[in-house]
Design an enzyme around this catalytic site. Structure first.
Site, PDB file in Angstrom:
ATOM      1  N   GLN A  92      34.249  22.595 -85.692  1.00 40.38           N
ATOM      2  CA  GLN A  92      32.834  23.106 -86.493  1.00 40.38           C
ATOM      3  C   GLN A  92      33.429  23.904 -87.324  1.00 40.38           C
ATOM      4  O   GLN A  92      32.836  24.388 -88.021  1.00 40.38           O
ATOM      5  CB  GLN A  92      31.647  23.713 -85.556  1.00 40.38           C
ATOM      6  CG  GLN A  92      31.168  22.943 -85.247  1.00 40.38           C
ATOM      7  CD  GLN A  92      30.462  21.855 -85.772  1.00 40.38           C
ATOM      8  OE1 GLN A  92      30.544  22.292 -87.002  1.00 40.38           O
ATOM      9  NE2 GLN A  92      30.143  21.175 -85.504  1.00 40.38           N
ATOM     10  N   GLY A 139      36.697  13.914 -82.974  1.00 37.19           N
ATOM     11  CA  GLY A 139      36.850  15.492 -82.058  1.00 37.19           C
ATOM     12  C   GLY A 139      37.058  15.098 -80.486  1.00 37.19           C
ATOM     13  O   GLY A 139      37.989  15.739 -79.599  1.00 37.19           O
ATOM     14  N   THR A 140      36.027  13.629 -80.274  1.00 40.03           N
ATOM     15  CA  THR A 140      35.867  14.348 -78.411  1.00 40.03           C
ATOM     16  C   THR A 140      37.394  13.376 -77.669  1.00 40.03           C
ATOM     17  O   THR A 140      37.862  13.918 -77.037  1.00 40.03           O
ATOM     18  CB  THR A 140      34.532  12.882 -78.238  1.00 40.03           C
ATOM     19  OG1 THR A 140      33.586  13.556 -79.037  1.00 40.03           O
ATOM     20  CG2 THR A 140      34.710  13.002 -76.493  1.00 40.03           C
ATOM     21  N   ASN A 162      28.746  24.537 -82.202  1.00 40.38           N
ATOM     22  CA  ASN A 162      27.961  24.055 -83.003  1.00 40.38           C
ATOM     23  C   ASN A 162      26.627  23.790 -83.221  1.00 40.38           C
ATOM     24  O   ASN A 162      26.100  23.672 -84.402  1.00 40.38           O
ATOM     25  CB  ASN A 162      28.278  22.460 -82.546  1.00 40.38           C
ATOM     26  CG  ASN A 162      28.516  22.268 -80.773  1.00 40.38           C
ATOM     27  OD1 ASN A 162      28.896  22.524 -80.694  1.00 40.38           O
ATOM     28  ND2 ASN A 162      27.486  21.564 -80.376  1.00 40.38           N
ATOM     29  N   CYS A 183      23.567  15.643 -80.610  1.00 40.35           N
ATOM     30  CA  CYS A 183      24.019  14.311 -79.273  1.00 40.35           C
ATOM     31  C   CYS A 183      23.006  15.042 -77.884  1.00 40.35           C
ATOM     32  O   CYS A 183      23.024  14.287 -77.110  1.00 40.35           O
ATOM     33  CB  CYS A 183      25.507  15.413 -78.851  1.00 40.35           C
ATOM     34  SG  CYS A 183      26.630  15.268 -79.917  1.00 40.35           S
ATOM     35  N   SER A 231      37.835  16.809 -86.174  1.00 39.84           N
ATOM     36  CA  SER A 231      37.341  16.599 -86.759  1.00 39.84           C
ATOM     37  C   SER A 231      37.129  15.181 -87.940  1.00 39.84           C
ATOM     38  O   SER A 231      36.331  16.111 -88.258  1.00 39.84           O
ATOM     39  CB  SER A 231      35.845  16.114 -85.972  1.00 39.84           C
ATOM     40  OG  SER A 231      35.070  14.401 -86.119  1.00 39.84           O
ATOM     41  N   GLY A 232      37.320  14.402 -88.244  1.00 33.66           N
ATOM     42  CA  GLY A 232      37.064  13.886 -89.733  1.00 33.66           C
ATOM     43  C   GLY A 232      35.782  14.132 -90.545  1.00 33.66           C
ATOM     44  O   GLY A 232      35.872  14.739 -91.029  1.00 33.66           O
ATOM     45  N   HIS A 233      34.579  13.879 -89.513  1.00 34.12           N
ATOM     46  CA  HIS A 233      33.247  13.643 -90.163  1.00 34.12           C
ATOM     47  C   HIS A 233      32.711  14.692 -90.083  1.00 34.12           C
ATOM     48  O   HIS A 233      32.009  14.884 -90.712  1.00 34.12           O
ATOM     49  CB  HIS A 233      32.506  12.258 -88.903  1.00 34.12           C
ATOM     50  CG  HIS A 233      31.971  12.460 -88.170  1.00 34.12           C
ATOM     51  ND1 HIS A 233      30.562  13.017 -87.930  1.00 34.12           N
ATOM     52  CD2 HIS A 233      32.453  12.856 -87.117  1.00 34.12           C
ATOM     53  CE1 HIS A 233      30.338  13.358 -86.490  1.00 34.12           C
ATOM     54  NE2 HIS A 233      31.615  13.574 -86.080  1.00 34.12           N
ATOM     55  N   THR A 263      46.322   1.013 -83.004  1.00 35.82           N
ATOM     56  CA  THR A 263      47.302   0.573 -84.833  1.00 35.82           C
ATOM     57  C   THR A 263      46.180   2.024 -85.762  1.00 35.82           C
ATOM     58  O   THR A 263      45.132   1.856 -85.286  1.00 35.82           O
ATOM     59  CB  THR A 263      46.452  -0.836 -85.474  1.00 35.82           C
ATOM     60  OG1 THR A 263      47.919  -1.382 -84.470  1.00 35.82           O
ATOM     61  CG2 THR A 263      47.424  -0.444 -86.897  1.00 35.82           C
TER      62      THR A 263
HETATM   63  N1  PLP Z   1      33.330  19.245 -80.501  1.00 35.76           N
HETATM   64  C1  PLP Z   1      31.777  19.741 -81.841  1.00 35.76           C
HETATM   65  C2  PLP Z   1      32.316  21.437 -81.684  1.00 35.76           C
HETATM   66  C3  PLP Z   1      31.167  19.719 -82.027  1.00 35.76           C
HETATM   67  O1  PLP Z   1      30.276  20.017 -82.803  1.00 35.76           O
HETATM   68  C4  PLP Z   1      31.228  17.831 -82.143  1.00 35.76           C
HETATM   69  C5  PLP Z   1      30.536  16.848 -82.905  1.00 35.76           C
HETATM   70  O2  PLP Z   1      29.029  17.229 -82.806  1.00 35.76           O
HETATM   71  C6  PLP Z   1      32.596  17.565 -81.178  1.00 35.76           C
HETATM   72  C7  PLP Z   1      33.643  18.203 -80.778  1.00 35.76           C
HETATM   73  C8  PLP Z   1      32.808  16.059 -81.285  1.00 35.76           C
HETATM   74  O3  PLP Z   1      33.260  16.183 -82.530  1.00 35.76           O
HETATM   75  P1  PLP Z   1      33.283  13.628 -82.420  1.00 35.76           P
HETATM   76  O4  PLP Z   1      31.801  13.144 -83.103  1.00 35.76           O
HETATM   77  O5  PLP Z   1      34.280  13.255 -83.781  1.00 35.76           O
HETATM   78  O6  PLP Z   1      33.881  13.255 -81.285  1.00 35.76           O
END
Ligand code: PLP
Length: 386
Positions: A178, A71-72, A150, A324, A198-200, A236
């Site tokens: 989210q 996601g980042t 989040n 984070c 973001s997948g996770h 890749t």
């Molecule tokens: N954006 C939001 C709102 C998130 O909650 C998060 C992760 O906590 C991210 C971005 C970052 O995603 P990733 O962990 O896949 O880099």
């Protein structure tokens, strides 16, 4: 010890169905999707199938889905890519409560000459729409406002913001990390130009993300190299991760309605019981308009970290502020932007549920938490000093 996992906004369990769909791509089906031979071609076909499944969840075309590493990366690429694709407009509008994946890239661009505006929120975490409208102008290159926060789960009026953004000819990006899988989306009917996921966060693996790029949106490639992803993101592909994310998207679409209602019911039960049994506690954020899985509760006079450690002894996982940001004793930037008093921001806990949580887990937490809060308050030097 059994784990009661209420930290799903930090990360989620990879679902069994997702894992079994990923497995062959680590072992017998290890071909490179860019290869000409049939062995690689089959993998390429599965990557395309995943792209289609994600497009079906988002309500867009498969060609508008770009795979990234997280996601980042999607957030960084969206903001950086828009600024780098044109030289005229230099203004960035975002909010004070974004994830660092957005805020840090915006602040970095500010150091390099961009004009950054961070829109404030009120005590309930709602965006100051008046300020946003005042700031939108012909200088604006991009507006980046998250779909749902989040930490508090508060949902932002992104469709309205996307419309306003389009009126001034700027690009609208939303961090949907989210929101995806929790809120139904139909990007064909929307004016959102870019959306990150973001997948996770939706029961797929870590290390895979998506940037939705509306057809026609100008965006400079972020990672240069090979021709993968149409030359827009070289490297890749994380094949197993992508295929797993495709399956997770399919499951999210299938289960969203029923599971969201069940999860919301569990969250409400947990929240009501905590507020009823712990004096001087309250919910942070707009309770009428937030994700059904999230509850951010402040407990006056005590440290969130102390509550977390005591919950941890029972195997209950939650979070204080955002995962984070934990590790520092700074209260969360989101709660500070909302004007939550320092003492209450310090004592805030986020419970975030998923479709894997059960009523028994909620009952177990309801049984343990009031005693923990009472005990910590007995030790607190702040009780009665306010
Ligand atoms: N954006 C939001 C709102 C998130 O909650 C998060 C992760 O906590 C991210 C971005 C970052 O995603 P990733 O962990 O896949 O880099």
């Amino acid at each position: 010890m059994d784990v009661v996992y209420f930290d799903n906004n930090a990360t989620t369990k990879v679902s069994e169905e997702v894992f079994s769909e990923m497995k062959p791509y680590f072992s017998e089906l290890y071909g490179n999707p860019s290869s000409i031979h049939t062995f690689g071609g089959e993998v390429s076909h599965k990557v395309q199938e995943a792209r289609q499944r994600i497009a079906d969840l988002l309500g867009c075309e498969a060609s508008e889905i770009l795979f990234t590493g997280c996601g980042t990366e999607s957030d960084n690429m969206a903001i950086d890519g828009v600024l780098a694709s044109q030289a005229k407009r230099r203004k960035i509008i975002t909010s004070r409560v974004e994830h660092p994946a957005v805020l840090q890239v915006c602040r970095e661009l500010e150091k390099h000459g961009c004009h950054l505006v961070e829109i404030g929120v009120d005590r309930k975490g709602r965006l100051d729409m008046e300020q946003l409208e005042e700031e939108l102008d012909e200088e604006t290159a991009i507006v980046s406002i998250m779909y749902a926060n989040n930490e508090t789960g508060v949902i932002f009026p992104v469709e309205r913001i996307a419309e306003l953004t389009r009126k001034v000819g700027a690009v609208f990006h939303t961090d949907g990390v989210q929101a995806v899988g929790k809120i139904p989306l139909n990007l064909r009917e929307s004016k959102i130009d870019l959306l990150s996921l973001s997948g996770h966060k939706l029961h797929a693996a870590k290390g895979v993300g998506v940037l939705y790029i509306r057809k026609g949106t100008r965006l400079k490639p972020f990672i240069l190299g090979g021709h993968q992803e149409g030359g827009r993101r070289a490297g890749t592909e994380n094949v197993a991760g992508i295929i797993g994310l495709g399956k997770a998207a399919e499951l999210a679409k299938e289960k969203m309605e029923d599971e969201n209602a069940r999860v919301r019911g569990l969250r409400d039960k947990l929240e009501k019981a905590i507020l009823g049994s712990c004096p001087d506690s309250w919910v942070n954020g707009d309770v009428e308009n937030r994700l059904g899985n999230t509850s951010n509760i402040s407990f006056e006079y005590i440290e969130g970290e102390a509550i977390l450690l005591m919950l941890d002894k029972y195997g209950i996982c939650a979070s204080s502020g955002s995962a984070c940001a934990s590790g520092s004793l700074e209260p969360s930037h989101v709660l500070r932007a909302m004007g939550i008093p320092f003492t209450a921001a310090h004592g805030s806990i986020r419970f975030s549920l998923s479709r894997y949580n059960t009523e028994q887990e909620v009952d177990f937490t309801i049984e343990k938490l009031p005693g923990i809060v009472k005990k910590l308050r007995e030790l607190s030097p702040f009780v009665g000093k306010k």
